[in-house]
Design an enzyme around this catalytic site. Structure first.
Site, PDB file in Angstrom:
ATOM      1  N   VAL A 248      24.910 -34.310 -13.096  1.00 41.42           N
ATOM      2  CA  VAL A 248      23.612 -34.215 -12.423  1.00 41.42           C
ATOM      3  C   VAL A 248      22.546 -34.952 -13.235  1.00 41.42           C
ATOM      4  CG1 VAL A 248      21.842 -32.672 -11.519  1.00 41.42           C
ATOM      5  CG2 VAL A 248      24.245 -31.994 -11.351  1.00 41.42           C
ATOM      6  N   ASP A 267      21.808 -34.735 -25.169  1.00 42.62           N
ATOM      7  CA  ASP A 267      23.068 -34.075 -24.819  1.00 42.62           C
ATOM      8  C   ASP A 267      23.996 -34.252 -26.010  1.00 42.62           C
ATOM      9  OD1 ASP A 267      25.679 -33.465 -23.873  1.00 42.62           O
ATOM     10  OD2 ASP A 267      25.086 -33.917 -21.819  1.00 42.62           O
ATOM     11  N   VAL A 326      16.558 -27.308 -12.405  1.00 43.84           N
ATOM     12  CA  VAL A 326      17.557 -27.057 -11.346  1.00 43.84           C
ATOM     13  C   VAL A 326      18.894 -26.684 -11.988  1.00 43.84           C
ATOM     14  CG1 VAL A 326      16.614 -28.453  -9.443  1.00 43.84           C
ATOM     15  CG2 VAL A 326      18.093 -29.525 -11.133  1.00 43.84           C
ATOM     16  N   ALA A 327      18.850 -26.277 -13.288  1.00 45.28           N
ATOM     17  CA  ALA A 327      20.108 -25.921 -13.969  1.00 45.28           C
ATOM     18  C   ALA A 327      20.365 -24.424 -13.789  1.00 45.28           C
ATOM     19  CB  ALA A 327      20.027 -26.314 -15.435  1.00 45.28           C
ATOM     20  N   ARG A 328      19.873 -23.618 -14.698  1.00 49.93           N
ATOM     21  CA  ARG A 328      19.998 -22.164 -14.601  1.00 49.93           C
ATOM     22  C   ARG A 328      18.738 -21.525 -15.167  1.00 49.93           C
ATOM     23  NH1 ARG A 328      23.038 -22.908 -11.376  1.00 49.93           N
ATOM     24  NH2 ARG A 328      25.202 -22.224 -11.117  1.00 49.93           N
ATOM     25  N   ASP A 352      14.024 -24.139  -9.487  1.00 49.00           N
ATOM     26  CA  ASP A 352      14.958 -23.817  -8.387  1.00 49.00           C
ATOM     27  C   ASP A 352      15.795 -22.594  -8.741  1.00 49.00           C
ATOM     28  OD1 ASP A 352      16.370 -24.340  -5.920  1.00 49.00           O
ATOM     29  OD2 ASP A 352      18.034 -25.119  -7.132  1.00 49.00           O
ATOM     30  N   GLU A 357      18.244 -13.567  -9.764  1.00 55.66           N
ATOM     31  CA  GLU A 357      18.065 -14.155  -8.423  1.00 55.66           C
ATOM     32  C   GLU A 357      18.416 -13.136  -7.352  1.00 55.66           C
ATOM     33  OE1 GLU A 357      20.163 -17.899  -8.295  1.00 55.66           O
ATOM     34  OE2 GLU A 357      18.818 -18.778  -9.765  1.00 55.66           O
ATOM     35  N   HIS A 376      16.992 -21.475  -5.202  1.00 59.41           N
ATOM     36  CA  HIS A 376      18.304 -22.007  -5.607  1.00 59.41           C
ATOM     37  C   HIS A 376      18.909 -22.885  -4.495  1.00 59.41           C
ATOM     38  CE1 HIS A 376      21.903 -21.121  -8.466  1.00 59.41           C
ATOM     39  NE2 HIS A 376      22.014 -22.330  -7.925  1.00 59.41           N
ATOM     40  N   GLY A 378      19.450 -26.258  -4.903  1.00 61.82           N
ATOM     41  CA  GLY A 378      19.943 -27.526  -5.435  1.00 61.82           C
ATOM     42  C   GLY A 378      21.172 -28.066  -4.714  1.00 61.82           C
ATOM     43  N   ALA A 379      22.121 -27.189  -4.409  1.00 62.09           N
ATOM     44  CA  ALA A 379      23.381 -27.654  -3.814  1.00 62.09           C
ATOM     45  C   ALA A 379      23.339 -27.553  -2.291  1.00 62.09           C
ATOM     46  CB  ALA A 379      24.532 -26.821  -4.352  1.00 62.09           C
TER      47      ALA A 379
END
Ligand SMILES: NC(=O)C1=CN([C@@H]2O[C@H](COP(=O)(O)OP(=O)(O)OC[C@H]3O[C@@H](n4cnc5c(N)ncnc54)[C@H](O)[C@@H]3O)[C@@H](O)[C@H]2O)C=CC1
Ligand SMILES: O=C(O)C(=O)COP(=O)(O)O
Length: 640
Positions: A248, A267, A326-328, A352, A357, A376, A378-379
């Site tokens: 992503v 990273d 938009v990760a966690r 997101d 949640e 949430h 994103g997907a």
């Protein structure tokens, strides 16, 4: 015969899907190996595909009544699972013999179609934790998205029945992987189909945040016209730090470059050349957060990324930074973010995902005027949801059929071509493990096992993870009340205090086959059959694959050549004429059919090892009679 022993490990207890053309694509990603199931007891079955399947299925059902459960403190205890597959269920065409797949969150129709072609699919959304636990004990597979917590209680409640959890998406932080592994349950995910959707949502939040789209929309709907209040900031020329440069993150970087942004990334595991190819500089964590105007989060939630954005890290950021997540939710300390927003260190955030949640209605973070939120999403594009549904359905169906999945999260992943070459060696490995443990007097107390692989191939090219797991399975299963498979073999070995070391010996011969031989040594234990002990005091057995069939080729210091199928009687005797006839006679009188005999000896008229393959298990009386033959010094009966 060659195929029967190999087939048994390839055979699934479940019928394969006949309807799905889509599922054929999974063949390229995975190879068949019944690594989730007990495979060994069917090896002597008839070679007819149907009878193999039936007997395999039957052995599986018997096996499953004995399964392991773990108490909260991790101690192993035995539980009786419901007798789930009785012999009358063996009609593979009946819906009762199909696996039951519980889908606990909305899954795309195309994926459901794949699953329906293979199993009984139950879609039950919005289950409470209690409802999930009560349903799960009748399910072979569970498919979830991010909303279902698959915790230890779920695996405990499954009582060994649950074989695979499919996560229809990327993040597996809602699945207790440790518990899954302990219970021998495979976890697979769908790592690729929602990448673009998540990246597009990241860019949507980035641009919406920079131009106050959500706030302005709410304001105008409230009857206001606040053109001065919602002046935004431009993105061109600004620095974006992408935190987590995986699938992503890379796609976000690519799109942000298109918006004219300077992109840097952090990273610890990303290859520099992938970043360079996109014109992105990989930098340290501190450098990324201290130089960025915008920060976009794309790392997984793990113990080491939990609340990685906190008071300390916010204090190092440029004043007025803007953050997209938009990760966690859990990678941010949400209270610290509220403080950073209040102080103006963080000018805006677009989120997101949330620690809990859905977040509480009165969440200060959600209600903050400088925060843009989505639930949430994103997907959540049509395309991504169809994609993940197919990806996960194929992975789950494949796993239930005994295929190794390319998206396994808690089991060895092996390329299909490697797997097909290794297949006969996995059978050999399990049988050697099974044989070795039966030679230990008392059958227990094993703490140290050494496996020596002899091969003409470069040791670095030899992937022994599967073989090691199968040897472990072979050793542990007979002395354990637990159901052992590739997923939990290492864990179960550790639980039993069993240390398994490996050595790869390079041979100067043809590298046509991956292994010349595999040797299993057990040290620090006594042997039921003294001839299996080698000069160094270890029980030592060695085997080879010959024409696809596993053979025992060395026992202690004796060379033998016995195909490892059916049951085996090993006798050490003084080498003299008539021995085969005498033992053969005793077996014949007791109606035990001999399938083969082989004699290995140290020297003429010296000590010899006679290996006798038998179809039936001789009773005590028969074995006692063999023991009374004067030239026989010791003997042992082994079940393969
Ligand atoms: N909001 C949504 O609907 C969606 C959210 N996601 C989330 O996005 C995450 C990333 O997804 P992918 O890119 O597909 O996964 P990925 O595995 O391809 O990328 C994750 C990257 O994070 C890196 N990473 C690990 N620890 C790190 C650390 N401490 N600092 C910086 N980088 C670190 C890894 O090396 C890897 O390159 C997922 O774990 C999931 O939680 C994914 C899809 C949709
Ligand atoms: O794939 C991921 O990691 C996601 O966060 C997507 O979650 P979802 O399947 O939409 O609940």
């Amino acid at each position: 015969m060659a195929s029967s022993s190999t087939k048994s490990i390839f055979t699934s207890p479940f019928p394969s899907s006949s309807s799905s053309s889509k599922s054929s694509s999974s063949k390229s990603k995975s190879s068949k190996l019944s690594f989730l199931h007990n495979t060994s007891s069917s090896s002597s079955s008839s070679s007819s595909p149907i009878s193999l399947k039936l007997s395999h299925f039957h052995s599986l059902s018997l096996r499953r009544r004995r399964c392991a459960s773990f108490s909260v403190n991790g101690a192993l205890k035995t539980v009786e699972s419901p007798s789930v597959h009785k012999s009358q269920d063996l009609d593979l065409t009946s819906s009762r013999s199909k696996p039951t797949i519980l889908v606990s969150e909305k899954l795309g129709e195309a994926g459901l179609d794949v699953l329906r072609g293979f199993g009984n699919v139950e879609c039950a959304y919005d289950l409470s934790p209690e409802q999930l636990c009560s349903k799960i004990s009748s399910c072979d597979a569970l498919i979830v998205r991010s909303g279902t917590k698959v915790n230890r209680q779920v695996f405990e409640a499954a009582k060994g029945k649950l074989k695979v959890v499919g996560r229809a998406g990327v993040g597996i932080d809602n699945v207790d992987l440790q518990a899954a592994t302990e219970f021998g349950c495979l976890v697979v995910n769908a790592p690729t189909a929602n990448t673009v959707a998540a990246a597009e949502h990241g860019i949507a939040l980035l641009t919406a945040m920079a131009r106050n789209v959500a706030q302005a929309d709410a304001s105008i709907k409230a009857g206001k016209w606040q053109r001065n209040k919602y002046v935004g900031v431009s993105m061109v020329g600004k620095t974006l730090a992408v935190m987590g440069f995986g699938k992503v993150g890379s796609e976000v970087a690519r799109r942000a470059k298109g918006l004219g942004m300077q992109v840097i990334a952090h990273d610890p595991y990303a290859p520099a050349d992938r970043a360079r190819a996109l014109g992105v500089d990989l930098v340290s964590f501190d450098q990324a957060i201290s130089t960025a105007d915008f920060i976009s989060l794309h790392m997984p939630l793990t113990p080491s990324t939990n609340k990685i954005f906190n008071d300390d890290t916010f204090s190092k950021m440029k004043k007025g930074v803007r953050i997209v997540n938009v990760a966690r939710g859990g990678v941010i300390d949400e209270d610290a973010l509220v403080r950073a927003l209040d102080s103006g260190v963080v000018a805006q955030a677009a989120l997101d995902v949330f620690t809990v949640e859905p977040p509480p209605a009165n969440s200060k973070l959600v209600q903050h005027e400088n925060v843009t939120v989505t639930p949430h999403l994103g997907a959540s594009t049509k395309e991504a949801q169809e994609g993940v549904a197919i990806e996960i359905a194929e992975a789950v169906a494949g796993a239930l059929k005994g295929e190794l999945s390319a998206t396994a999260v808690n089991a060895p992943m092996v390329a299909p071509e490697v797997l097909s070459e290794l297949a006969p060696y996995t059978v050999l490995a399990e049988k050697l493990g099974k044989l070795a443990v039966q030679l230990v007097s008392g059958g227990s107390g094993i703490t140290s096992v050494k496996v020596v692989y002899k091969s003409a191939r470069d040791p670095d090219d030899l992937d022994t993870r599967l073989l090691r797991a199968m040897i472990t399975k072979g050793i542990i299963e007979p002395i354990s009340t637990s159901f052992i498979n590739l997923v939990n073999a290492d864990f179960a070995a550790k639980q039993k205090g069993l240390r398994i070391s490996e050595e790869k010996m390079l041979l100067d011969s043809s590298p046509e086959f991956p292994f010349e031989s595999i040797q299993v040594q057990i040290s620090g234990v006594g042997s039921k059959f003294a001839s299996s002990v080698s000069d160094n005091g270890n029980i030592s057995i060695e085997g080879k694959v010959k024409y696809g069939i596993p053979h025992l080729t060395c026992l202690g210091t004796f060379g033998v050549d016995v195909s490892l199928e059916g049951n085996l009687i090993l006798c050490r005797q003084v080498d003299q004429p008539g021995m085969i006839g005498r033992v053969g006679n005793i077996l014949g009188k007791h109606n035990v059919n001999v399938s083969f005999m082989s004699v290995g000896r140290t020297a003429k008229r010296n000590k010899a090892i006679m290996a006798i393959g038998v179809d039936e298990e001789p009773n005590k009386e028969t074995l006692q009679k063999i023991g009374t033959v004067p030239a026989i010094e010791e003997f042992v009966f082994l079940k393969l």
